[in-house]
Structure formats: C-alpha cells, structure tokens
Design an enzyme around this catalytic site. Structure first.
Site, PDB file in Angstrom:
ATOM      1  N   ASP A  41      -7.889  18.033 -14.194  1.00 42.39           N
ATOM      2  CA  ASP A  41      -8.283  16.579 -14.438  1.00 42.39           C
ATOM      3  C   ASP A  41      -8.304  16.974 -16.222  1.00 42.39           C
ATOM      4  O   ASP A  41      -9.225  17.710 -17.656  1.00 42.39           O
ATOM      5  CB  ASP A  41      -9.944  16.538 -14.401  1.00 42.39           C
ATOM      6  CG  ASP A  41     -10.162  14.669 -14.653  1.00 42.39           C
ATOM      7  OD1 ASP A  41      -9.257  14.858 -15.548  1.00 42.39           O
ATOM      8  OD2 ASP A  41     -10.766  14.799 -14.264  1.00 42.39           O
ATOM      9  N   ARG A  44       1.079  -1.195  -0.077  1.00 43.19           N
ATOM     10  CA  ARG A  44      -0.485  -0.020  -0.407  1.00 43.19           C
ATOM     11  C   ARG A  44       1.112   1.545   0.048  1.00 43.19           C
ATOM     12  O   ARG A  44       0.808   2.359  -0.191  1.00 43.19           O
ATOM     13  CB  ARG A  44      -0.991   0.005   0.999  1.00 43.19           C
ATOM     14  CG  ARG A  44      -1.757   1.519   1.416  1.00 43.19           C
ATOM     15  CD  ARG A  44      -2.563   1.395   1.821  1.00 43.19           C
ATOM     16  NE  ARG A  44      -2.869   0.644   3.211  1.00 43.19           N
ATOM     17  CZ  ARG A  44      -2.092   0.999   4.309  1.00 43.19           C
ATOM     18  NH1 ARG A  44      -1.313   1.918   4.750  1.00 43.19           N
ATOM     19  NH2 ARG A  44      -2.014  -0.288   5.289  1.00 43.19           N
ATOM     20  N   LYS A  61      -9.277   5.206 -19.336  1.00 42.64           N
ATOM     21  CA  LYS A  61      -9.666   5.929 -20.320  1.00 42.64           C
ATOM     22  C   LYS A  61      -8.418   5.790 -21.403  1.00 42.64           C
ATOM     23  O   LYS A  61      -8.117   4.731 -21.454  1.00 42.64           O
ATOM     24  CB  LYS A  61     -10.340   7.575 -20.297  1.00 42.64           C
ATOM     25  CG  LYS A  61     -11.077   7.700 -19.091  1.00 42.64           C
ATOM     26  CD  LYS A  61     -12.045   7.565 -19.194  1.00 42.64           C
ATOM     27  CE  LYS A  61     -13.391   6.728 -17.952  1.00 42.64           C
ATOM     28  NZ  LYS A  61     -13.471   8.135 -17.726  1.00 42.64           N
ATOM     29  N   TYR A  88     -17.153  16.033 -14.947  1.00 38.87           N
ATOM     30  CA  TYR A  88     -17.770  14.374 -14.719  1.00 38.87           C
ATOM     31  C   TYR A  88     -18.371  14.310 -14.095  1.00 38.87           C
ATOM     32  O   TYR A  88     -18.641  14.286 -12.728  1.00 38.87           O
ATOM     33  CB  TYR A  88     -16.521  13.742 -14.184  1.00 38.87           C
ATOM     34  CG  TYR A  88     -16.613  12.585 -14.094  1.00 38.87           C
ATOM     35  CD1 TYR A  88     -16.807  11.292 -15.256  1.00 38.87           C
ATOM     36  CD2 TYR A  88     -15.767  11.724 -13.046  1.00 38.87           C
ATOM     37  CE1 TYR A  88     -17.292   9.963 -15.678  1.00 38.87           C
ATOM     38  CE2 TYR A  88     -16.863   9.947 -12.869  1.00 38.87           C
ATOM     39  CZ  TYR A  88     -16.849   9.566 -13.794  1.00 38.87           C
ATOM     40  OH  TYR A  88     -17.651   7.921 -13.974  1.00 38.87           O
TER      41      TYR A  88
END
Ligand SMILES: *Cc1c(COP(=O)(O)O)cnc(C)c1O
Length: 379
Positions: free
Chosen positions: A170, A46, A195, A98
């Site tokens: 973004d 992690r 994407k 978004y």
C-alpha cells in the site's frame, strides 16, 4: 520522461478524436455494438470505460507497472486484491495498517476462511518466521498509517519470492512521487487515491497496479466480477489531481520540514514519528527506497496534556479524518481512523491514546506554524 512530465503527459492524456487536452468524461453505461458477437473494445462501463482506462493507464505508467485498475475506494481495491486468494490461503500482513484494512481483514476476510498473521514488517526475521506452507502473499504499508514505520520493500519482496509468495504494498502515504514499490520487487501496489493522488479532499477512489501478467489477468476478472469500479466522473477528478501531484508534493514537503523542525523543539511534544527522522529505526531504509519522506507526521503529547483541547484549539488546521489534501488535516487515531480497532490491540500496536496524526497541507507555512503555536499555548 521525468516524474513531473509523466504526471502530466504519462499514460493516456488528452483525446485522439477531438484533440481535447483533458480526457473527456465518458458518462455512459454501455456502448453501441456494430455487429453481433464482434468482441468490441468497449461494451459495458463496469468492464471498461475510456475515462477510467485513461486513469488506469496513467497510474500503470506512474508506478512502472504494466496494468492499472481503478476502484470505487482504496478499500475496494484492497478487497478485490485479497479476493485473489481462497479459503485456507495464508497472508502475512503488517501489524500497523490503516484501521479500515484491519477491519476488512478481521471482520470480513477471515469469515471467508482466509488466514492472516500480523507481523512487525520492520523486522525481516519476524516476516521470514511467519511463513507457512500455505502462505500466498505478504501485505504491508510503508510508511504505515499512523506510526509511519518503514519496511524494507526490497528485502521483504526477496523473502516472499523465495517462498513463492507475492508482495503487495500500500503506497498511499509515499505516492509514486516519492516511492515506486514495483521497482523494488513488489508485485502489486495499492493506493487510496482519495488521498494525495486526488489531492483535494473531493473524491473517494482506489488504485491497484501490477507488473505481473497473471495478476493483471486475475485483477481484470475480479474487478469486473466484484464490480466495485470507479465511475467516469471520479476517474476524471483523480486524473486532474494527479497532474499537480509534483507541484503539491514540493510545497507539502517544504511545509512538513518546517513543522518537523518546530515539533522536534516543542517541549510539550513527547515523541515525533517521521520516516525521514534520523531517530526512526528504519531511517536508512527510508533514505534508500524513498525519494523524499512525504507530508505525514505523527506525534505524541507529553503525558497529561489533552489531545482533545489541542486539536479543538486549531483554527486553520482542520480536525478531520482522511489525509493528503491541499488543506492541513489533523486527527486522533485512537478516537477517529483507528476507532474500529479494539483498544488492547491498538495499544499493543503502539497507537497511544494521545497520538496525533497531522497531514500537512499546502497553506502558507507561517500560518500553519502560528496555528500550531497558539494551540500548544492552550494546553
Ligand atoms: C485511506 C486509506 C486506505 C483506504 O482508502 P479509502 O479510499 O478510504 O477506501 C487504505 N490505505 C491507507 C494507507 C489509507 O490511508
């Protein structure tokens, strides 16, 4: 190094130990420590994993930043970045975002006492006027999802700096192939790597890159503390996607230019939204800050024509959420990606019921045009 070479050789590529040309997948949760309290480079996946680190380093390279962070989704990246702020802090956000980001802001972050003002980022004066004493950041997409509006990154980050606030962009739609927000003054750049970076509709992932050492330190802390990190297999998949980003984007763009030409001349289309369209109010800004305009197009049908019949008639272009894959994907934001935004708010933001968003893939151009033509024939 030019971008096409950087996509393949940038950051960490290959493996120093064995010479493997592809970065190995370190499918391990923990790492053996040779002595107690030795502060090892790798201790727990992690906190850090070599496969994830290779992707993070490559993305920092591609966005001309100093540190990259990979998350389990674009949304997890955004959540972690917004977690830099505390109760009572104010953030100016783009009006056109978004749908999942709007949901995260309104239904999650506001509950923790963060304050947000949504502003049309095409209008720098409106942004300037939205600043308050407690404004800590501005956050926007450019081009936006789904209306493909363009914000002037350089101008807005100058305004933010003047007010002592950070600029977060973004960059999912443009990708580092077409636009580098950090070069224009932004402090953090975000991607839904689901994407174009992944590019094959086979992985959900998110990226953040910064060139600010303080933010990098905060993000490393938050990434580890919140824990929504990207696993090694998915990190490898995104890296594999990135290698062909340039090759894919050139075909995407070529197809997009042909489809745009077609849509602009199709009488059943009322309006086309595209950053590279001279009719786009911020076309000059787009030309200045983007190397090319990308493969996302939105359009509205003439009133009375059914978007439902149109999208259901397509044979090759797939009706699906998401975007940025090799396959062409089409969707109706009002029903799909922005279905979680209340209708009133959606209409106010310009997302009409009949708006259609097309992510142009890399199939044969003529096949895509034929598919669109036959679907227009059905409405
Ligand atoms: C898809 C998308 C996101 C969210 O990313 P996920 O990987 O789906 O969590 C954020 N911003 C934009 C612009 C997107 O298109």
């Amino acid at each position: 190094m030019h971008i096409d070479t950087k996509l393949i050789h940038g950051g960490i590529s290959g493996d120093k130990e064995t010479g493997a040309v592809s970065v190995p997948v370190y499918r391990t949760s923990t790492f053996k420590q040779t002595k107690l309290g030795g502060n090892p480079r790798w201790e727990y996946s992690r906190t850090g994993n070599p496969t994830r680190y290779a992707l993070e380093t490559q993305m920092a390279d591609l966005e001309n930043g100093t540190a990259g962070f990979a998350f389990s989704s674009g949304t997890a990246a955004i959540n972690t970045i917004l977690s830099m702020y505390s109760q009572g802090d104010h953030i100016i956000v783009g009006q056109d975002l978004y749908g999942g980001t709007i949901r995260l802001i309104n239904q999650v972050m506001k509950r923790f006492g963060l304050e947000f003002t949504a502003v049309d980022m095409q209008d720098p004066d409106a942004v300037e006027n939205a600043f308050r004493d407690n404004t800590k950041a501005i956050y926007f997409e450019t081009p936006t999802n789904p209306l493909l509006t363009v914000a002037d990154i350089k101008k807005l980050s100058e305004i933010a700096k003047k007010h002592g606030a950070k600029t977060i962009v973004d960059n999912t739609f443009a990708t580092p192939y077409n636009q580098n927000p950090l070069d224009l003054g932004a402090d953090v750049v975000i991607h839904s790597a689901t994407k174009y970076l992944g590019g094959h509709s086979d992985v959900v992932a998110g990226i953040a890159v910064t060139n600010d050492d303080k933010i990098a330190e905060q993000l490393a802390f938050l990434q580890n503390s919140i824990g929504s990190t990207l696993g090694p297999d998915d990190s490898w998949l995104v890296q594999r996607g990135i290698k062909t980003l340039g090759a894919r984007m050139r075909v995407h763009q070529d197809n997009t230019n042909a489809i745009l030409d077609f849509l602009k001349n199709e009488p059943k289309v009322a309006k086309v939204y595209y950053p590279g369209d001279p009719e786009n109010p911020n076309y000059e800004v787009a030309k200045k800050q983007m190397r090319n305009f990308g493969p996302m197009i939105s359009f509205e049908l003439q009133p009375g024509l059914s978007p439902k019949t149109f999208v259901e008639s397509l044979q090759i272009i797939t009706l699906a959420e998401s975007l940025g894959g090799v396959e062409s994907l089409i969707e109706v934001p009002a029903v799909m990606t922005h279905g979680s935004v209340p209708r009133e708010e959606r209409l106010k933001d310009g997302i009409a019921d009949g708006l259609i968003r097309l992510s142009v893939g890399i199939e044969d151009k003529e096949d895509l045009l034929d598919d669109l033509k036959q679907a227009f024939g059905k409405i």
